[in-house]
Design an enzyme around this catalytic site. Structure first.
Site, PDB file in Angstrom:
ATOM      1  N   CYS A 189     -32.955 -35.712  26.037  1.00  0.00           N
ATOM      2  CA  CYS A 189     -31.953 -34.416  25.701  1.00  0.00           C
ATOM      3  C   CYS A 189     -30.502 -34.749  26.374  1.00  0.00           C
ATOM      4  O   CYS A 189     -31.276 -33.024  27.139  1.00  0.00           O
ATOM      5  CB  CYS A 189     -32.649 -33.624  25.348  1.00  0.00           C
ATOM      6  SG  CYS A 189     -35.023 -33.542  24.953  1.00  0.00           S
ATOM      7  N   ALA A 190     -29.890 -34.826  26.599  1.00  0.00           N
ATOM      8  CA  ALA A 190     -28.581 -35.054  27.436  1.00  0.00           C
ATOM      9  C   ALA A 190     -27.934 -34.148  27.296  1.00  0.00           C
ATOM     10  O   ALA A 190     -27.103 -33.587  28.437  1.00  0.00           O
ATOM     11  CB  ALA A 190     -28.224 -36.819  27.477  1.00  0.00           C
ATOM     12  N   LYS A 195     -26.563 -33.094  33.649  1.00  0.00           N
ATOM     13  CA  LYS A 195     -27.441 -33.702  34.401  1.00  0.00           C
ATOM     14  C   LYS A 195     -27.382 -35.287  34.767  1.00  0.00           C
ATOM     15  O   LYS A 195     -27.609 -36.064  35.219  1.00  0.00           O
ATOM     16  CB  LYS A 195     -29.206 -33.118  34.369  1.00  0.00           C
ATOM     17  CG  LYS A 195     -29.485 -32.173  33.731  1.00  0.00           C
ATOM     18  CD  LYS A 195     -30.441 -31.595  33.304  1.00  0.00           C
ATOM     19  CE  LYS A 195     -30.770 -30.292  33.573  1.00  0.00           C
ATOM     20  NZ  LYS A 195     -30.102 -29.382  32.721  1.00  0.00           N
ATOM     21  N   ASP A 247     -33.243 -38.356  17.337  1.00  0.00           N
ATOM     22  CA  ASP A 247     -34.128 -37.789  17.491  1.00  0.00           C
ATOM     23  C   ASP A 247     -35.057 -37.745  18.667  1.00  0.00           C
ATOM     24  O   ASP A 247     -35.824 -38.638  18.374  1.00  0.00           O
ATOM     25  CB  ASP A 247     -34.952 -37.068  15.863  1.00  0.00           C
ATOM     26  CG  ASP A 247     -36.166 -36.139  16.508  1.00  0.00           C
ATOM     27  OD1 ASP A 247     -36.273 -36.143  17.080  1.00  0.00           O
ATOM     28  OD2 ASP A 247     -36.653 -35.582  15.543  1.00  0.00           O
ATOM     29  N   CYS A 327     -34.982 -24.879  30.903  1.00  0.00           N
ATOM     30  CA  CYS A 327     -34.540 -23.333  31.246  1.00  0.00           C
ATOM     31  C   CYS A 327     -34.977 -22.198  30.770  1.00  0.00           C
ATOM     32  O   CYS A 327     -34.580 -21.144  30.302  1.00  0.00           O
ATOM     33  CB  CYS A 327     -32.885 -23.294  31.126  1.00  0.00           C
ATOM     34  SG  CYS A 327     -32.607 -23.534  29.498  1.00  0.00           S
TER      35      CYS A 327
END
Length: 745
Positions: A189-190, A195, A247, A327
């Site tokens: 999930c870039a 990151k 996905d 987060c």
């Protein structure tokens, strides 16, 4: 009339759509905009929920909630080669920070020394003093010239990839992932890509390895956010990254070509699963979460977080590691997901303590007890207590392990970073190590890459991997019906999501050395036979090849082997650009973006060393019509250029101070004209190089304070401060729009 008697609206023409779009834009601009400063940073339900979960020690609660209500400090990382990072760090510690520390701000009541208000400090856990944090607000930018200079510096250096604006806690997952240059890495999930940028830097960390074997596949479900990811990755000019749009919870297995020429399944050495979450750890930079927060936010995301983590472990190689991060502060999104995964995988997966990778980072251990809650803030100790009306929101697997079994899962090895620990946002990080194949992998559905029959074992019919499920769907027909009859591991079968988003240009790789444009390029630049032309690609099947891109052999193989499985968004670094000048032996010039990838392959006959003073002159020249003349350069440079053929070339500079362990070395694209020499680099790169050389780059920077002083000196008493302030606001907004310093929830 359409089916079912429904009336279809007539399609609008282009002009009508444009008018509607303009009307909506005007209405939006007239609407009152809500300012973050007006948001009340309180939520009683939030306080009750987290006091009940006991993730914050009672004696630290006031410090925790007070810090959470404050604005988030700015943080940034320095990137690039060791020599460049040392030079840039010297500049930051010197003239920029010294000016800030000696600045005095006029407040409403008094004149306050800026050092008392804010002191830039190095993050203790980040290697080699390359990450810094300081308080920076728009008000400071508008009222302090030192802060304005620093902010302009950050924008400029961010554009050329030498600095990355990134939240402190966002830097932790890649650090604990411990990526090496030979690792195969997946970022599930870039977007927006901060990151991912760290992961790419780690692949290229060893400067003795110009072409590392490792690579990063950066994936995101949102098509629009994938282009934000492209923007971030392009700053680093790496040929070892592929951006995909899929996905991640049902990501198919990637195929790769094995040494014997057959197809095999790609297993990753490192995986980052920074999953979608409620984001209540980001309240300091996203204050609107205070108004929207409810316990249901975390409950609703638990399922997708679990599926992404599970799919990540299935794609992980034995002996590999996956970092699971959010987060969010919520145990339902953190420890509950880990407990569910660990209870299903048994002794095949274990949690690893990652604190040794980040010495100096303050964090709390994960918890082993929590209480799921309903939207109305009713807490439940067991599934039996949950009333029927909440059983779709609270699920059985969300509950903590029994006290007598909690020690088996070692949830305390995970790390929870709270805002008051080090004046950051909130974050959760856990490292999962795969010790052996997962229980359902050893005898699950086997999909042969060479279209052999599918075998289904009756003993493990409910342990089908998500990737294999996608493979089975592609087999179609009776095989899919047999699967549905024998196995429904997650209840009703999910429909495959229709591919949406922009239609991508094709990836057309060179077939071999016989490609029509390759021979002139190879001969002119004296390119070594070590460069495989099959790693070069263009983005069109027909017509003139405008830009030629370079990828690593591993990325090339993945693209060609998986074009039908996953939507590919972007790969390759621009290396050659068509330049149809008359009387040129080669129709392509070098591109600055591909310098690192191509440098070692280019012959010395197209490289020329330039003196420091000459290089500064070349970089300061911003007039495309009057490039610097060679006869005005030093005798040494003139001598080197005397027999140098015209056309694209590489300019070299090496610092003369041999006592430095990492002398500054610069390589950039140039152009040797008949009578002139030009540095063929973007302005942001030119400014970066000028800074490293200690030269003046003020002509490329806008300083509203200097403009105001000049206006007053020239007798213009009405200096437009508002306009100047708006200019700086636009600078700030440009960073926000690019999402450079944002890790979206």
């Amino acid at each position: 009339m359409g089916k079912g008697g429904r009336r279809h609206k007539p399609k609008k023409n282009f002009a009508a759509k444009r008018r509607d779009k303009q009307k909506n834009k005007e209405e939006w601009e007239k609407a009152p905009q809500r300012c973050y400063a007006d948001i009340v940073r309180e939520n009683k339900d939030f306080e009750i929920y987290y006091k009940t979960q006991s993730i914050v020690p009672e004696n630290q609660w006031e410090s925790f909630i007070t810090t959470l209500q404050e604005n988030l400090p700015v943080a940034f990382r320095i990137t690039g080669s060791k020599a460049e990072t040392k030079a840039l760090l010297k500049i930051i510690k010197g003239e920029l920070f010294e000016e800030i520390l000696n600045t005095k701000l006029e407040t409403d009541n008094a004149i306050v020394n800026e050092a008392e208000k804010v002191r830039p400090h190095c993050l203790p856990f980040y290697p080699e003093d390359l990450a810094w944090q300081l308080q920076l607000t728009r008000k400071d930018i508008r009222r302090s010239e030192a802060y304005s200079r620093l902010h302009n510096f950050l924008i400029s250096e961010t554009s050329c990839g030498s600095i990355s604006r990134q939240e402190v806690v966002s830097m932790i997952p890649p650090l604990v992932l411990d990526v090496k240059p030979w690792h195969k890495v997946l970022d599930m999930c870039a977007a927006p890509g901060s990151k991912t940028a760290q992961l790419i830097e780690m692949i290229h960390a060893d400067e003795k390895i110009p072409h590392p074997e490792g690579f990063v596949i950066a994936n995101d479900l949102d098509n629009n956010r994938c282009y934000m990811l492209v923007h971030q990755a392009k700053r680093l000019n790496s040929s070892n990254i592929l951006i995909t749009n899929h996905d991640s919870s049902v990501m198919p297995n990637f195929k790769v070509t094995k040494s014997d020429g057959t197809k095999g399944q790609l297993k990753f050495d490192r995986i980052l699963a920074d999953v979608p979450c409620s984001g209540d750890g980001t309240m300091r930079k996203n204050p609107d979460i205070w108004c929207k927060w409810t316990p249901a936010n975390g409950n609703n995301l638990h399922g997708i977080q679990y599926r992404i983590a599970k799919r990540g472990l299935e794609m992980l190689a034995v002996g590999g590691r996956m970092v699971y991060s959010t987060c969010s502060l919520n145990p339902i999104e953190n420890e509950a997901v880990l407990h569910r995964i660990l209870s299903e995988t048994g002794d095949a997966v274990q949690l690893v303590d990652g604190r040794d990778f980040v010495p100096g980072l303050r964090c709390d251990p994960g918890v082993s007890y929590w209480l799921p809650a309903s939207k109305t803030l009713q807490f439940y100790k067991s599934w039996d207590e949950v009333p029927e009306q909440w059983q779709t929101q609270i699920r059985p697997k969300m509950f903590p392990p029994a006290p007598e079994e909690a020690h088996k899962y070692h949830l305390e090895r995970s790390m929870r970073i709270l805002p008051h620990h080090q004046d950051t946002g909130g974050f959760f990080v856990a490292i999962l190590e795969k010790l052996k194949p997962l229980p359902w992998e050893a005898s699950s559905l086997v999909v042969d890459q060479q279209e052999t029959p599918i075998n289904i074992t009756s003993e493990n019919d409910n342990k089908l991997s998500l990737g294999d499920e996608v493979e089975v769907e592609k087999k179609g027909g009776d095989k899919k019906r047999n699967l549905e009859e024998q196995s429904k591991p997650w209840g009703p079968q999910r429909k495959r999501k229709r591919v949406v988003g922009y239609r991508e240009d094709p990836f057309v790789f060179f077939k071999d050395e016989t490609e029509d444009v390759w021979a002139p390029i190879k001969n002119f630049y004296g390119i070594s036979d070590e460069l495989d032309p099959r790693c070069l690609l263009v983005r069109c099947h027909e017509g003139k090849k405008k830009n030629i891109y370079f990828t690593s052999p591993a990325i090339r193989d993945i693209v060609l082997s998986n074009e039908d499985n996953v939507k590919m968004i972007n790969t390759g670094v621009k290396t050659f650009v068509r330049c149809d000048n008359k009387n040129m032996k080669c129709a392509f010039r070098l591109a600055q973006e591909g310098m690192r990838s191509i440098f070692s392959y280019v012959s010395d006959t197209r490289k020329v060393e330039v003196c420091k003073e000459d290089l500064i002159m070349l970089l300061q020249n911003d007039d495309p019509h009057t490039p610097p003349e060679i006869e005005k350069m030093s005798k040494e440079t003139q001598t080197r250029l005397s027999d140098f053929a015209t056309g694209s070339c590489i300019l070299l500079y090496k610092e003369e101070d041999s006592s430095s362990p990492n002398p500054l070395k610069l390589e950039m694209v140039g152009w040797r004209g008949t009578m002139s020499l030009r540095a063929y680099v973007p302005i942001c790169d030119a400014v970066h190089y000028l800074r490293l050389l200690g030269a003046d780059c003020s002509k490329f920077e806008k300083n509203k304070f200097e403009e105001n002083r000049n206006a007053l000196k020239n007798g213009n008493d009405q200096v437009n401060d508002d306009k100047a302030d708006d200019s700086n606001s636009m600078i700030t907004d440009s960073i926000d729009e690019a999402k450079v310093d944002e890790e979206a929830a």
